[in-house]
Scaffold this motif. Structure first.
Motif, PDB file in Angstrom:
ATOM      1  N   UNK A 194      53.868  25.680   4.086  1.00 27.28           N
ATOM      2  CA  UNK A 194      53.195  25.993   5.351  1.00 27.28           C
ATOM      3  C   UNK A 194      51.686  25.847   5.198  1.00 27.28           C
ATOM      4  N   UNK A 195      51.161  26.338   4.078  1.00 26.35           N
ATOM      5  CA  UNK A 195      49.711  26.247   3.874  1.00 26.35           C
ATOM      6  C   UNK A 195      49.257  24.807   3.719  1.00 26.35           C
ATOM      7  N   UNK A 196      50.087  24.016   3.028  1.00 29.63           N
ATOM      8  CA  UNK A 196      49.683  22.628   2.788  1.00 29.63           C
ATOM      9  C   UNK A 196      49.626  21.824   4.079  1.00 29.63           C
ATOM     10  N   UNK A 197      50.370  22.258   5.093  1.00 24.49           N
ATOM     11  CA  UNK A 197      50.292  21.530   6.357  1.00 24.49           C
ATOM     12  C   UNK A 197      48.942  21.757   7.047  1.00 24.49           C
ATOM     13  N   UNK A 198      48.231  22.829   6.649  1.00 23.95           N
ATOM     14  CA  UNK A 198      46.917  23.024   7.269  1.00 23.95           C
ATOM     15  C   UNK A 198      45.787  22.714   6.289  1.00 23.95           C
ATOM     16  N   UNK A 199      46.076  21.857   5.319  1.00 24.64           N
ATOM     17  CA  UNK A 199      45.072  21.540   4.292  1.00 24.64           C
ATOM     18  C   UNK A 199      43.817  20.903   4.886  1.00 24.64           C
ATOM     19  N   UNK A 200      43.978  20.136   5.970  1.00 24.58           N
ATOM     20  CA  UNK A 200      42.798  19.498   6.562  1.00 24.58           C
ATOM     21  C   UNK A 200      41.801  20.538   7.074  1.00 24.58           C
ATOM     22  N   UNK A 201      42.349  21.621   7.641  1.00 22.66           N
ATOM     23  CA  UNK A 201      41.467  22.686   8.128  1.00 22.66           C
ATOM     24  C   UNK A 201      40.767  23.397   6.970  1.00 22.66           C
ATOM     25  N   UNK A 202      41.530  23.667   5.921  1.00 20.32           N
ATOM     26  CA  UNK A 202      40.970  24.322   4.735  1.00 20.32           C
ATOM     27  C   UNK A 202      39.839  23.459   4.156  1.00 20.32           C
ATOM     28  N   UNK A 203      40.092  22.156   4.075  1.00 15.74           N
ATOM     29  CA  UNK A 203      39.092  21.237   3.519  1.00 15.74           C
ATOM     30  C   UNK A 203      37.855  21.139   4.401  1.00 15.74           C
ATOM     31  N   UNK A 204      38.069  21.053   5.709  1.00 17.14           N
ATOM     32  CA  UNK A 204      36.933  20.919   6.628  1.00 17.14           C
ATOM     33  C   UNK A 204      36.037  22.146   6.504  1.00 17.14           C
ATOM     34  N   UNK A 205      36.655  23.317   6.379  1.00 17.66           N
ATOM     35  CA  UNK A 205      35.877  24.546   6.238  1.00 17.66           C
ATOM     36  C   UNK A 205      35.091  24.524   4.922  1.00 17.66           C
ATOM     37  N   UNK A 206      35.767  24.153   3.822  1.00 15.84           N
ATOM     38  CA  UNK A 206      35.112  24.118   2.510  1.00 15.84           C
ATOM     39  C   UNK A 206      33.928  23.143   2.526  1.00 15.84           C
ATOM     40  N   UNK A 207      34.114  22.005   3.196  1.00 12.82           N
ATOM     41  CA  UNK A 207      33.016  21.024   3.277  1.00 12.82           C
ATOM     42  C   UNK A 207      31.835  21.586   4.053  1.00 12.82           C
TER      43      UNK A 207
END
Ligand SMILES: *Cc1c(COP(=O)(O)O)cnc(C)c1O
Length: 321
Positions: A194-207
């Motif tokens: 489930x978390x991996x499906x929102x990886x783009x959001x996690x990455x965008x925030x980290x960036x």
């Protein structure tokens, strides 16, 4: 070490956080069986040079991707260069589900062997599953950068009492941890997917967080990381290098600002007096020893808010005056 292999540690680059390909070339011998390349803080290692050195001797590369799921090098996601790569999802990693990790294996033979081994792995005992899950929910619902120092000391106390699941097992006291033969519980596997499906959001925030640090933290007391134009970096933590490490950590603790001091040694968390336990020879990686005395890191995870960034950048402006 668990397989009976002897680790030989390769130094980091002079102004970097990753493996120095020249030191790798110097330390390779006929007995080298594999090269483990770590992409520290999410910054891709110099794969072009490392692949060249490994290729001269036909030695397989295994990538340690515990700090990154998504950084790219020359347009390829790291973890796709070696025969295998591995990932961790414990408390300090880009995607957190509690303890546990995964491996991605591209080499066909190795993949078959790993699958056979993995088939023998058992689910953790129910009490352990529940404990990890409780810990996950506490972490998930309550953790904020402001609580970093409090949570850190609480976690240390609980894990020394054997209540909390820690993240490091001492190979010296117990050569092969029985945990190595456990698999993730079904619940944790589902949570991970489930978390991996929102990886783009996690990455965008980290960036976004890393860009703010880069733009707002003054360079008078700290040096920002410099990255290769070949790389696109998603920082799992944003590293800063400073001659005043201990002083800044003390002040950060007093000000309740999340600043981490790892890696405190080249083989963190193993302290100098125990280096021989992990086969590290003092002086064998001088850049890394010196870097460990100077490196700090800031969080980029989803709980870092605009307010936290403001507090952190204000803190660094104040310590530099
Ligand atoms: C956390 C980490 C590991 C180990 O992961 P575990 O899941 O704790 O075993 C390995 N390499 C790096 C770079 C890490 O940060």
């Amino acid at each position: 070490m668990a397989t009976g292999a002897r680790p030989v540690y390769i130094d980091v680059e002079h102004r970097g956080f990753n493996m120095n390909a020249l030191d790798l070339r110097d330390k390779i011998t006929d007995r080298t069986r594999a090269i483990v390349v770590q992409h520290t803080f999410g910054i891709p290692a110099d794969m072009e040079q490392i692949l060249k050195v490994a290729g001269e001797r036909d030695i397989p590369i295994v990538e340690d991707c515990c700090h990154t799921l998504s950084s790219t090098y020359q347009g390829n996601t790291v973890g796709s260069y070696g025969v295998a790569s591995f990932y961790s999802f414990e408390w300090g990693k880009p995607v957190v589900v509690g303890v546990g990790g995964s491996a991605m294996i591209t080499d066909g033979d190795l993949r078959e062997r790993m699958l056979r081994k993995y088939a023998e792995h058992k689910y953790p005992p129910l009490a352990k599953q529940i404990r990890i899950l409780c810990q996950y929910f506490v972490h998930h619902t309550m953790y904020k950068p402001k609580y970093y120092w409090t949570v850190r000391s609480l976690f240390r106390r609980l894990s020394s009492m054997g209540i909390a699941e820690g993240n490091y097992s001492n190979m010296h006291d117990q050569p092969v941890s029985p945990d190595f033969r456990l698999r993730m519980s079904r619940y944790h596997q589902r949570l991970l997917i489930a978390k991996l499906t929102s990886i783009d959001r996690i990455n965008a925030h980290a960036r976004w967080v890393a860009d703010q640090y880069k733009a707002l933290i003054p360079e008078s007391v700290v040096v920002h990381p410099k990255t290769s134009p070949l790389s696109s970096v998603v920082y799992s933590r944003y590293p800063l290098v400073t001659p005043n490490k201990e002083q800044i950590l003390k002040k950060a603790q007093a000000a309740n600002v999340e600043v981490a001091g790892w890696f405190a040694t080249p083989v963190h968390p193993v302290r100098r007096e125990n280096w021989s336990h992990v086969g590290y020879e003092a002086g064998s990686c001088q850049n890394a020893e010196s870097l460990a005395e100077r490196v700090l890191s800031l969080p980029t995870h989803r709980r870092v808010s605009g307010k936290d960034i403001e507090r952190t950048t204000r803190f660094f402006s104040e310590v530099s005056t």
